[in-house]
Design a protein around this motif. Structure first.
Motif, PDB file in Angstrom:
ATOM      1  N   PHE A   1     -17.004 -12.187  39.674  1.00  0.00           N
ATOM      2  CA  PHE A   1     -16.700 -12.664  38.334  1.00  0.00           C
ATOM      3  C   PHE A   1     -17.347 -11.759  37.279  1.00  0.00           C
ATOM      4  O   PHE A   1     -16.703 -11.342  36.318  1.00  0.00           O
ATOM      5  CB  PHE A   1     -17.193 -14.109  38.195  1.00  0.00           C
ATOM      6  CG  PHE A   1     -16.840 -14.765  36.902  1.00  0.00           C
ATOM      7  CD1 PHE A   1     -15.532 -15.123  36.635  1.00  0.00           C
ATOM      8  CD2 PHE A   1     -17.807 -15.041  35.961  1.00  0.00           C
ATOM      9  CE1 PHE A   1     -15.198 -15.751  35.440  1.00  0.00           C
ATOM     10  CE2 PHE A   1     -17.481 -15.661  34.763  1.00  0.00           C
ATOM     11  CZ  PHE A   1     -16.173 -16.013  34.506  1.00  0.00           C
ATOM     12  N   ILE A   2     -18.610 -11.437  37.470  1.00  0.00           N
ATOM     13  CA  ILE A   2     -19.325 -10.581  36.515  1.00  0.00           C
ATOM     14  C   ILE A   2     -18.720  -9.174  36.503  1.00  0.00           C
ATOM     15  O   ILE A   2     -18.509  -8.588  35.439  1.00  0.00           O
ATOM     16  CB  ILE A   2     -20.830 -10.535  36.856  1.00  0.00           C
ATOM     17  CG1 ILE A   2     -21.460 -11.900  36.636  1.00  0.00           C
ATOM     18  CG2 ILE A   2     -21.545  -9.464  36.050  1.00  0.00           C
ATOM     19  CD1 ILE A   2     -21.369 -12.428  35.217  1.00  0.00           C
ATOM     20  N   ALA A   3     -18.427  -8.617  37.692  1.00  0.00           N
ATOM     21  CA  ALA A   3     -17.856  -7.265  37.762  1.00  0.00           C
ATOM     22  C   ALA A   3     -16.496  -7.213  37.064  1.00  0.00           C
ATOM     23  O   ALA A   3     -16.213  -6.278  36.310  1.00  0.00           O
ATOM     24  CB  ALA A   3     -17.731  -6.810  39.213  1.00  0.00           C
ATOM     25  N   ALA A   4     -15.663  -8.220  37.298  1.00  0.00           N
ATOM     26  CA  ALA A   4     -14.351  -8.248  36.635  1.00  0.00           C
ATOM     27  C   ALA A   4     -14.514  -8.413  35.124  1.00  0.00           C
ATOM     28  O   ALA A   4     -13.788  -7.791  34.345  1.00  0.00           O
ATOM     29  CB  ALA A   4     -13.494  -9.375  37.205  1.00  0.00           C
ATOM     30  N   GLY A   5     -15.476  -9.218  34.706  1.00  0.00           N
ATOM     31  CA  GLY A   5     -15.729  -9.387  33.275  1.00  0.00           C
ATOM     32  C   GLY A   5     -16.191  -8.089  32.628  1.00  0.00           C
ATOM     33  O   GLY A   5     -15.737  -7.740  31.528  1.00  0.00           O
ATOM     34  N   ILE A   6     -17.081  -7.379  33.289  1.00  0.00           N
ATOM     35  CA  ILE A   6     -17.540  -6.085  32.762  1.00  0.00           C
ATOM     36  C   ILE A   6     -16.385  -5.096  32.733  1.00  0.00           C
ATOM     37  O   ILE A   6     -16.197  -4.374  31.751  1.00  0.00           O
ATOM     38  CB  ILE A   6     -18.729  -5.552  33.588  1.00  0.00           C
ATOM     39  CG1 ILE A   6     -19.962  -6.419  33.340  1.00  0.00           C
ATOM     40  CG2 ILE A   6     -19.023  -4.089  33.253  1.00  0.00           C
ATOM     41  CD1 ILE A   6     -21.131  -6.111  34.244  1.00  0.00           C
ATOM     42  N   LEU A   7     -15.610  -5.058  33.807  1.00  0.00           N
ATOM     43  CA  LEU A   7     -14.469  -4.144  33.877  1.00  0.00           C
ATOM     44  C   LEU A   7     -13.507  -4.391  32.723  1.00  0.00           C
ATOM     45  O   LEU A   7     -13.156  -3.475  31.971  1.00  0.00           O
ATOM     46  CB  LEU A   7     -13.746  -4.315  35.219  1.00  0.00           C
ATOM     47  CG  LEU A   7     -12.415  -3.601  35.386  1.00  0.00           C
ATOM     48  CD1 LEU A   7     -12.630  -2.096  35.460  1.00  0.00           C
ATOM     49  CD2 LEU A   7     -11.700  -4.099  36.630  1.00  0.00           C
ATOM     50  N   LEU A   8     -13.076  -5.628  32.558  1.00  0.00           N
ATOM     51  CA  LEU A   8     -12.099  -5.946  31.523  1.00  0.00           C
ATOM     52  C   LEU A   8     -12.701  -5.837  30.127  1.00  0.00           C
ATOM     53  O   LEU A   8     -12.056  -5.351  29.194  1.00  0.00           O
ATOM     54  CB  LEU A   8     -11.529  -7.346  31.751  1.00  0.00           C
ATOM     55  CG  LEU A   8     -10.709  -7.521  33.025  1.00  0.00           C
ATOM     56  CD1 LEU A   8     -10.297  -8.974  33.201  1.00  0.00           C
ATOM     57  CD2 LEU A   8      -9.505  -6.610  33.040  1.00  0.00           C
TER      58      LEU A   8
ATOM     59  N   LEU B   1      -3.841  -1.801  41.499  1.00  0.00           N
ATOM     60  CA  LEU B   1      -2.935  -1.404  40.414  1.00  0.00           C
ATOM     61  C   LEU B   1      -3.702  -1.044  39.139  1.00  0.00           C
ATOM     62  O   LEU B   1      -3.348  -0.088  38.444  1.00  0.00           O
ATOM     63  CB  LEU B   1      -1.924  -2.510  40.128  1.00  0.00           C
ATOM     64  CG  LEU B   1      -0.888  -2.750  41.224  1.00  0.00           C
ATOM     65  CD1 LEU B   1      -0.030  -3.967  40.890  1.00  0.00           C
ATOM     66  CD2 LEU B   1      -0.033  -1.524  41.429  1.00  0.00           C
ATOM     67  N   ILE B   2      -4.756  -1.794  38.842  1.00  0.00           N
ATOM     68  CA  ILE B   2      -5.578  -1.481  37.673  1.00  0.00           C
ATOM     69  C   ILE B   2      -6.196  -0.093  37.822  1.00  0.00           C
ATOM     70  O   ILE B   2      -6.256   0.674  36.861  1.00  0.00           O
ATOM     71  CB  ILE B   2      -6.657  -2.563  37.454  1.00  0.00           C
ATOM     72  CG1 ILE B   2      -6.017  -3.823  36.881  1.00  0.00           C
ATOM     73  CG2 ILE B   2      -7.773  -2.062  36.544  1.00  0.00           C
ATOM     74  CD1 ILE B   2      -6.952  -4.999  36.761  1.00  0.00           C
ATOM     75  N   ALA B   3      -6.649   0.240  39.026  1.00  0.00           N
ATOM     76  CA  ALA B   3      -7.224   1.572  39.246  1.00  0.00           C
ATOM     77  C   ALA B   3      -6.167   2.658  39.069  1.00  0.00           C
ATOM     78  O   ALA B   3      -6.423   3.689  38.435  1.00  0.00           O
ATOM     79  CB  ALA B   3      -7.837   1.662  40.643  1.00  0.00           C
ATOM     80  N   LEU B   4      -4.977   2.430  39.616  1.00  0.00           N
ATOM     81  CA  LEU B   4      -3.915   3.436  39.516  1.00  0.00           C
ATOM     82  C   LEU B   4      -3.426   3.619  38.078  1.00  0.00           C
ATOM     83  O   LEU B   4      -3.127   4.731  37.655  1.00  0.00           O
ATOM     84  CB  LEU B   4      -2.738   3.048  40.419  1.00  0.00           C
ATOM     85  CG  LEU B   4      -3.020   3.069  41.920  1.00  0.00           C
ATOM     86  CD1 LEU B   4      -1.823   2.522  42.682  1.00  0.00           C
ATOM     87  CD2 LEU B   4      -3.365   4.473  42.379  1.00  0.00           C
TER      88      LEU B   4
ATOM     89  N   GLY C   1     -17.814   1.682  38.221  1.00  0.00           N
ATOM     90  CA  GLY C   1     -18.731   0.867  39.023  1.00  0.00           C
ATOM     91  C   GLY C   1     -18.318  -0.587  39.057  1.00  0.00           C
ATOM     92  O   GLY C   1     -18.354  -1.236  40.103  1.00  0.00           O
ATOM     93  N   ALA C   2     -17.916  -1.115  37.902  1.00  0.00           N
ATOM     94  CA  ALA C   2     -17.465  -2.511  37.850  1.00  0.00           C
ATOM     95  C   ALA C   2     -16.216  -2.704  38.699  1.00  0.00           C
ATOM     96  O   ALA C   2     -16.082  -3.702  39.405  1.00  0.00           O
ATOM     97  CB  ALA C   2     -17.206  -2.931  36.398  1.00  0.00           C
ATOM     98  N   TRP C   3     -15.301  -1.720  38.640  1.00  0.00           N
ATOM     99  CA  TRP C   3     -14.090  -1.828  39.455  1.00  0.00           C
ATOM    100  C   TRP C   3     -14.455  -1.819  40.936  1.00  0.00           C
ATOM    101  O   TRP C   3     -13.935  -2.630  41.719  1.00  0.00           O
ATOM    102  CB  TRP C   3     -13.119  -0.673  39.169  1.00  0.00           C
ATOM    103  CG  TRP C   3     -11.899  -0.773  40.024  1.00  0.00           C
ATOM    104  CD1 TRP C   3     -10.773  -1.471  39.751  1.00  0.00           C
ATOM    105  CD2 TRP C   3     -11.707  -0.204  41.326  1.00  0.00           C
ATOM    106  NE1 TRP C   3      -9.884  -1.370  40.796  1.00  0.00           N
ATOM    107  CE2 TRP C   3     -10.439  -0.598  41.779  1.00  0.00           C
ATOM    108  CE3 TRP C   3     -12.488   0.598  42.148  1.00  0.00           C
ATOM    109  CZ2 TRP C   3      -9.928  -0.219  43.013  1.00  0.00           C
ATOM    110  CZ3 TRP C   3     -11.985   0.972  43.389  1.00  0.00           C
ATOM    111  CH2 TRP C   3     -10.712   0.571  43.810  1.00  0.00           C
ATOM    112  N   LEU C   4     -15.344  -0.912  41.342  1.00  0.00           N
ATOM    113  CA  LEU C   4     -15.725  -0.810  42.747  1.00  0.00           C
ATOM    114  C   LEU C   4     -16.374  -2.099  43.244  1.00  0.00           C
ATOM    115  O   LEU C   4     -16.045  -2.599  44.325  1.00  0.00           O
ATOM    116  CB  LEU C   4     -16.663   0.386  42.954  1.00  0.00           C
ATOM    117  CG  LEU C   4     -17.074   0.676  44.393  1.00  0.00           C
ATOM    118  CD1 LEU C   4     -15.852   1.060  45.221  1.00  0.00           C
ATOM    119  CD2 LEU C   4     -18.107   1.786  44.424  1.00  0.00           C
TER     120      LEU C   4
END
Length: 195
Positions: free
Chosen positions: A16-23, A103-106, A48-51
């Motif tokens: 949840f935190i990683a996705a929040g940071i990513l977005l 897909l977000i990474a691509l 890093g957040a994506w990974l």
């Protein structure tokens, strides 16, 4: 077992935190600070957040399948149990989360390399972000019971609050770490005014 449940909860929190940071970081760069796309530390934060979100999503499928089957932490994850879990509604949503992250990474990588994005690209970015948020909403408690629309609405409000908190944290980190001169340049980029 209790240790598997604790590990499952920790994984969900980290995801949840990683996705929040990513977005949040992605939205901040696109909407507020386009020149931040040249900042290596900002791009490292996003990568890093994506990974973490991607690996956490995969680990979440494995741990939640063990948790649902009542296995202990030391028991190996059996492919048949993982397959059975993936065949459930929540399993489908978790697999969809992994696909959305790919897909977000691509799409996100070339998106961040451009100085400006056209409106269609912005719409694609928003749809990708909403799709990722939807996987958290529909894999959680918001999809159970008879008041699903209310639960989904409440979960979306949680995401907005998290975005605001992450954006504020990133703002404070940037302004404290990069110095006064570059801070003034960022303010110029954001406001379009000279300080």
């Amino acid at each position: 077992s209790r240790p598997v449940g604790v590990l499952n909860g920790m994984l969900r929190f980290i995801e949840f935190i990683a996705a929040g940071i990513l977005l949040g970081a992605f939205a901040f760069l696109v909407l507020c600070w386009p020149n931040g796309r040249r900042s290596r530390s900002t791009l490292r934060l996003i990568r890093g957040a994506w990974l973490v979100a991607f690996l956490g999503s995969i680990a979440s499928v494995l741990v939640e399948s063990s948790y649902t089957a009542g296995l202990k932490l030391r028991d190996p994850v059996k492919p048949s149990i993982v397959h059975d879990y993936i065949d459930t509604h929540i399993g489908h949503v978790l697999v969809l989360r992994v696909v959305v992250l790919i897909l977000i990474a691509l799409i996100g990588r070339p998106f961040l390399k451009r100085d400006r994005n056209d409106p269609l690209q912005l719409v694609v970015a928003v749809v990708g972000g909403l799709a990722l948020m939807a996987t958290f909403t529909f894999a959680g408690h918001a999809r159970s019971g008879f008041q699903i629309p209310l639960g989904v609405f409440a979960r979306c409000n949680d995401r907005e609050l998290l975005w605001i908190l992450i954006k504020k944290t990133i703002d404070e980190l940037f302004y404290q770490k990069i110095g006064i001169e570059e801070s003034a340049n960022i303010r110029n980029d954001l406001t379009g005014q000279k300080v």
